[in-house]
Structure formats: C-alpha cells, structure tokens
Design a protein around this motif. Structure first.
Motif, PDB file in Angstrom:
ATOM      1  N   PRO A  91       0.825  -1.217   0.000  1.00 38.32           N
ATOM      2  CA  PRO A  91       0.000   0.000   0.000  1.00 38.32           C
ATOM      3  C   PRO A  91       0.855   1.262   0.000  1.00 38.32           C
ATOM      4  O   PRO A  91       1.771   1.405   0.812  1.00 38.32           O
ATOM      5  N   ALA A  92       0.557   2.190  -0.913  1.00 35.39           N
ATOM      6  CA  ALA A  92       1.313   3.437  -1.024  1.00 35.39           C
ATOM      7  C   ALA A  92       0.604   4.537  -0.258  1.00 35.39           C
ATOM      8  O   ALA A  92       0.153   5.530  -0.824  1.00 35.39           O
ATOM      9  N   ILE A  93       0.509   4.348   1.047  1.00 32.33           N
ATOM     10  CA  ILE A  93      -0.146   5.337   1.891  1.00 32.33           C
ATOM     11  C   ILE A  93       0.792   5.730   3.021  1.00 32.33           C
ATOM     12  O   ILE A  93       1.709   4.988   3.368  1.00 32.33           O
ATOM     13  N   GLN A  94       0.540   6.926   3.577  1.00 31.31           N
ATOM     14  CA  GLN A  94       1.308   7.392   4.723  1.00 31.31           C
ATOM     15  C   GLN A  94       0.516   7.065   5.976  1.00 31.31           C
ATOM     16  O   GLN A  94      -0.531   7.675   6.235  1.00 31.31           O
ATOM     17  N   GLU A  95       0.995   6.111   6.764  1.00 37.78           N
ATOM     18  CA  GLU A  95       0.208   5.580   7.867  1.00 37.78           C
ATOM     19  C   GLU A  95      -0.032   6.585   8.982  1.00 37.78           C
ATOM     20  O   GLU A  95      -1.005   6.467   9.729  1.00 37.78           O
ATOM     21  N   GLU A  96       0.831   7.606   9.128  1.00 39.61           N
ATOM     22  CA  GLU A  96       0.650   8.589  10.191  1.00 39.61           C
ATOM     23  C   GLU A  96      -0.473   9.576   9.867  1.00 39.61           C
ATOM     24  O   GLU A  96      -0.987  10.254  10.757  1.00 39.61           O
ATOM     25  N   LEU A  97      -0.815   9.685   8.607  1.00 38.48           N
ATOM     26  CA  LEU A  97      -1.879  10.604   8.198  1.00 38.48           C
ATOM     27  C   LEU A  97      -3.227   9.907   8.232  1.00 38.48           C
ATOM     28  O   LEU A  97      -3.310   8.681   8.182  1.00 38.48           O
ATOM     29  N   THR A  98      -4.282  10.696   8.301  1.00 38.98           N
ATOM     30  CA  THR A  98      -5.623  10.125   8.261  1.00 38.98           C
ATOM     31  C   THR A  98      -5.945   9.693   6.834  1.00 38.98           C
ATOM     32  O   THR A  98      -5.246  10.071   5.868  1.00 38.98           O
ATOM     33  N   GLY A  99      -7.015   8.930   6.699  1.00 42.70           N
ATOM     34  CA  GLY A  99      -7.433   8.527   5.367  1.00 42.70           C
ATOM     35  C   GLY A  99      -7.724   9.722   4.482  1.00 42.70           C
ATOM     36  O   GLY A  99      -7.318   9.777   3.315  1.00 42.70           O
ATOM     37  N   ARG A 100      -8.434  10.713   5.037  1.00 41.33           N
ATOM     38  CA  ARG A 100      -8.760  11.907   4.269  1.00 41.33           C
ATOM     39  C   ARG A 100      -7.497  12.676   3.880  1.00 41.33           C
ATOM     40  O   ARG A 100      -7.364  13.134   2.728  1.00 41.33           O
ATOM     41  N   GLU A 101      -6.553  12.821   4.812  1.00 41.02           N
ATOM     42  CA  GLU A 101      -5.318  13.563   4.515  1.00 41.02           C
ATOM     43  C   GLU A 101      -4.517  12.879   3.417  1.00 41.02           C
ATOM     44  O   GLU A 101      -3.932  13.556   2.554  1.00 41.02           O
ATOM     45  N   ASN A 102      -4.473  11.547   3.420  1.00 36.80           N
ATOM     46  CA  ASN A 102      -3.762  10.824   2.362  1.00 36.80           C
ATOM     47  C   ASN A 102      -4.312  11.187   0.994  1.00 36.80           C
ATOM     48  O   ASN A 102      -3.559  11.493   0.063  1.00 36.80           O
ATOM     49  N   GLY A 122     -13.535  13.256  -0.503  1.00 42.52           N
ATOM     50  CA  GLY A 122     -14.830  12.881   0.056  1.00 42.52           C
ATOM     51  C   GLY A 122     -15.570  11.881  -0.811  1.00 42.52           C
ATOM     52  O   GLY A 122     -16.179  10.923  -0.313  1.00 42.52           O
ATOM     53  N   GLU A 123     -15.513  12.072  -2.134  1.00 42.12           N
ATOM     54  CA  GLU A 123     -16.164  11.142  -3.060  1.00 42.12           C
ATOM     55  C   GLU A 123     -15.584   9.736  -2.920  1.00 42.12           C
ATOM     56  O   GLU A 123     -16.323   8.742  -2.863  1.00 42.12           O
ATOM     57  N   LEU A 124     -14.266   9.663  -2.881  1.00 46.32           N
ATOM     58  CA  LEU A 124     -13.612   8.355  -2.828  1.00 46.32           C
ATOM     59  C   LEU A 124     -13.791   7.673  -1.474  1.00 46.32           C
ATOM     60  O   LEU A 124     -13.957   6.451  -1.407  1.00 46.32           O
ATOM     61  N   LEU A 125     -13.770   8.461  -0.408  1.00 44.31           N
ATOM     62  CA  LEU A 125     -13.991   7.880   0.920  1.00 44.31           C
ATOM     63  C   LEU A 125     -15.385   7.252   1.005  1.00 44.31           C
ATOM     64  O   LEU A 125     -15.564   6.174   1.575  1.00 44.31           O
ATOM     65  N   GLU A 126     -16.349   7.913   0.406  1.00 44.85           N
ATOM     66  CA  GLU A 126     -17.706   7.364   0.398  1.00 44.85           C
ATOM     67  C   GLU A 126     -17.788   6.138  -0.503  1.00 44.85           C
ATOM     68  O   GLU A 126     -18.396   5.122  -0.143  1.00 44.85           O
ATOM     69  N   GLN A 127     -17.165   6.216  -1.673  1.00 43.35           N
ATOM     70  CA  GLN A 127     -17.210   5.107  -2.623  1.00 43.35           C
ATOM     71  C   GLN A 127     -16.589   3.842  -2.042  1.00 43.35           C
ATOM     72  O   GLN A 127     -17.070   2.732  -2.296  1.00 43.35           O
ATOM     73  N   PHE A 128     -15.528   4.005  -1.246  1.00 42.18           N
ATOM     74  CA  PHE A 128     -14.809   2.860  -0.697  1.00 42.18           C
ATOM     75  C   PHE A 128     -15.183   2.558   0.752  1.00 42.18           C
ATOM     76  O   PHE A 128     -14.471   1.846   1.451  1.00 42.18           O
ATOM     77  N   ALA A 133     -14.118   6.220   8.947  1.00 42.17           N
ATOM     78  CA  ALA A 133     -12.719   6.128   9.395  1.00 42.17           C
ATOM     79  C   ALA A 133     -11.862   7.240   8.812  1.00 42.17           C
ATOM     80  O   ALA A 133     -10.644   7.245   9.002  1.00 42.17           O
ATOM     81  N   ALA A 134     -12.487   8.218   8.138  1.00 37.01           N
ATOM     82  CA  ALA A 134     -11.738   9.228   7.391  1.00 37.01           C
ATOM     83  C   ALA A 134     -10.785  10.030   8.259  1.00 37.01           C
ATOM     84  O   ALA A 134      -9.712  10.448   7.803  1.00 37.01           O
ATOM     85  N   ARG A 135     -11.144  10.275   9.545  1.00 40.73           N
ATOM     86  CA  ARG A 135     -10.320  11.121  10.410  1.00 40.73           C
ATOM     87  C   ARG A 135      -9.357  10.319  11.283  1.00 40.73           C
ATOM     88  O   ARG A 135      -8.655  10.896  12.111  1.00 40.73           O
ATOM     89  N   ARG A 147      -5.949  -1.484   2.048  1.00 37.59           N
ATOM     90  CA  ARG A 147      -6.003  -1.819   0.635  1.00 37.59           C
ATOM     91  C   ARG A 147      -7.016  -0.935  -0.099  1.00 37.59           C
ATOM     92  O   ARG A 147      -6.762  -0.461  -1.211  1.00 37.59           O
ATOM     93  N   ARG A 148      -8.174  -0.726   0.511  1.00 39.44           N
ATOM     94  CA  ARG A 148      -9.195   0.106  -0.117  1.00 39.44           C
ATOM     95  C   ARG A 148      -8.722   1.552  -0.232  1.00 39.44           C
ATOM     96  O   ARG A 148      -8.962   2.212  -1.242  1.00 39.44           O
ATOM     97  N   LEU A 149      -8.046   2.033   0.804  1.00 41.53           N
ATOM     98  CA  LEU A 149      -7.518   3.404   0.762  1.00 41.53           C
ATOM     99  C   LEU A 149      -6.462   3.535  -0.328  1.00 41.53           C
ATOM    100  O   LEU A 149      -6.421   4.539  -1.051  1.00 41.53           O
TER     101      LEU A 149
END
Length: 370
Positions: A91-102, A122-128, A133-135, A147-149
């Motif tokens: 996964p290419a995400i920054q784990e210290e950041l929130t889902g929305r911040e990523n 916001g669109e993608l957070l809702e779609q997935f 858990a966005a914050r 994986r979804r993020l």
C-alpha cells in the motif's frame, strides 16, 4: 498519439527484461481492449510484477515495445503516467496521516485546488466505505481498509487505465470479496484494468480474458471458460493413506476423468480432471475405489486451482520453482525479478511511492527501477 480510436488500451509486443543472468520476461505479448479487464495469472517469480512495472514506467524494458493509451511507455512516459493509476503489492499510503489527509495530499500532487482535493477525497472515501474512518490515522486501519484506501488513492486522478498488482494478497475472505466488488464496479464504469493474481478463481470472477505466465513467457491465453476447458473443468481430489496403494488408486480412477490422474507420492494426493461430469464422476470414482479395496480420505470435487492450470499446461506444479506450498503471496518472492526483490521491498513500497509523489511525480508512480 492520442487516446482516441479503436486501438487497445494496452498493447505489448515481444517485451523482454533480464536482471543479470535471470530472464524475468522472455518476449511476452499482451493486448487489452478498452473498457475490459485482463487477468494476468502466474505463480511467484513468473514475471507478472516486472511486466506491470514496465507498463507503468517504473522500469525500462530490454527489448520489445509496449503502449498504454497509445503512448509508448519509454518514449512518452509522462503521457502514460498522466492517464494511469497503480495499486501495487505494498500500500502506497502514509500511515501517520488520516485517510482523508492521504487522499487530499495526492489530490494536491495532481495540482487540484484544495477545494477540489477535499471534494475528490470525500467522493472516494464514500465510494470505498471509508467515511467513518476518514479522520483516523491510516495505521489504525485493518489490512482490508488500507487496501481500499490505497486503491482509492490510485483513482484520485480519474485514470482511464488501472493496474492492480495482486490487490487481494494477504486479505481475509471478507475483505477479498469486498475488493472484488470494488473492481467489478470500476470495470462496469468503463475503466480498463490489468489485474495480476495468483488465484484462478479471482481471474475467473473478474476478468474478461486471462493470460497465464510462467518463467517470463505467456503459456496460455483466452477466456476463463476456454482456459478451464484446457484444464479439464472440475477436479476430483482425494488422499490415499496407504502409500503402497497409490498405484491401485490411480488405476481405479483412470477412466473416470478426461485426463491422466496426477499422483503426489509424498502427500498421497491424487487429482484428476473430470470436465463437466461433476457428481457423475464422483459417484463413479467412489464405486471404482471401493471395488479396488482402496481406502481414501477427503474425496471431493473442487474448482480448478493455479496448480491445476500449471499441471495441465506445463506438467509441473506452480510451487516447483522453489516456493514452498501454502506460502504463495507472502514475504519475499522467489526468483527476485518477478516480485518484491525487484523493487517492491517488504514494508517499504508505500514510503517509496509517496516519496516519488512528493518529488513531483505522478501519484502511484515511483520513477525508480532496480
């Protein structure tokens, strides 16, 4: 060259790549029509990830030619990157950041305004299904949520072509089925998808066409039904506790299936393709084994597996390259160039991709190549 026209979204001709003495790709050909899903099936070390890294401009080929959306992956790499998304094995995400911040940061790297980035996130957070858990920091997410993020991140730029490199490896069954639903919805919306996987059932469920790769070569291609017809349809499987009776068991079921039974002497396991005969073949096998006086365990029908594909096409099991049975898809890959040793280093793939983004490269794309 533009994206318009009847040409395939992805076209590969004679692609080759070597790492020292190891030939990862030996001249593969692929073609993916626009709006379709191609499943690239193969075991660890087959060359799947090497092919994906070339098609996403992470790695230069040694020979051959590849185009994505009509753009040559070597000569027009920047144009390719503008039109694709990539969800790699790590996964290419920054784990210290929130889902929305990523997602917002990736939007900004795509040169969206803050308002546009927030709206797209916001669109993608809702779609997935990640709104609740966005914050929360991404490090608190389950494996399936991460994986979804990661997949959501690959879609921030609304790519017309999406590369998914073993997107369900390591997921629990529920998360795996959820990821399948997401992939189906993306395909239904017209996104062209190249999906690499080790699992025949996954390719069967999601792909319009399947290509099987072994040792850097395409060894079979076609629809799921065409591929299964070469394998022999359903598979009859059972174990013989008394290894001395293994030969008798093979002889008993030889006429049941449409293919020669395969016997694993060490495990006492016998498998035989029975085509579409299903329960009829199962009943015949029970009678034949009973008549021969052979005791069995676990006699049952099942769907074909990756090993069945390789037994039918190559005469050897998928794990014979040095990967122990039951460990596919975990840890460092056998063969190096086909997997993590070729660039997706264990536990660091996300950091490397995010570093590439921060340097001004397209999200999901790491310019390196090893």
């Amino acid at each position: 060259m533009s994206e318009a026209g009847p040409d395939p979204a992805i076209a590969v001709e004679g692609l080759t790549k070597s790492f020292g003495q190891v030939r990862a790709l030996r001249g593969i050909d692929l073609s993916v029509p626009r709006g379709s899903v191609l499943g690239v099936l193969g075991p660890n070390g087959a060359g799947k990830t090497t092919a994906v890294r070339i098609l996403t401009t992470l790695l230069a080929p040694d020979g051959g030619r590849a185009t994505v959306n009509g753009y040559d992956v070597v000569r027009h790499a920047a144009a390719v990157r503008r039109s694709i998304g990539l969800s790699g094995q790590a996964p290419a995400i920054q784990e210290e950041l929130t889902g929305r911040e990523n997602l917002e940061i990736i939007g900004r790297l795509y040169h969206l305004s803050w308002a546009e980035a927030r709206s797209r996130a916001g669109e993608l957070l809702e779609q997935f299904d990640l709104t609740e858990a966005a914050r929360r920091p991404a490090k608190t997410y389950s494996g399936g949520m991460q994986r979804r993020l990661d997949l959501a991140a690959s879609l921030v730029g609304r790519p017309s072509v999406l590369f998914l490199d073993e997107p369900t490896t390591g997921l629990d069954p529920r998360s795996r089925l959820g990821m399948w639903d997401i992939i189906r919805s993306l395909a239904a919306s017209g996104t062209t998808i190249l999906l690499t996987t080790q699992y025949l059932d996954e390719a069967d469920e999601l792909a319009d066409a399947i290509v099987v790769i072994d040792h850097g070569r395409v060894i079979a291609e076609g629809t799921a039904e065409q591929l299964k017809s070469r394998i022999g349809g359903d598979v009859l499987e059972f174990t013989v506790p008394d290894r001395a009776r293994l030969g008798d068991a093979v002889a008993a079921v030889k006429r049941v299936g449409g293919a020669e039974p395969h016997a694993d002497a060490e495990a006492g396991l016998i498998t035989v393709g029975v085509g579409s005969r299903g329960s009829e073949a199962l009943i015949e096998a029970v009678r034949a084994l009973d008549g021969a006086g052979v005791t069995t365990r676990g006699l049952a029908l099942r769907r074909p597996s990756l090993d069945d594909v390789f037994l039918a096409l190559t005469g050897h099991a998928a794990e014979e390259d040095g990967q122990p049975p039951g460990r596919r898809g975990r840890g460092r890959r056998a063969g190096g160039p086909g997997g993590r040793a070729a660039g997706w280093q264990d536990g660091r793939g996300g950091e490397r991709q995010l570093a590439g983004r921060a340097a001004g490269r397209r999200p999901g794309i790491d310019q390196g190549g090893e």
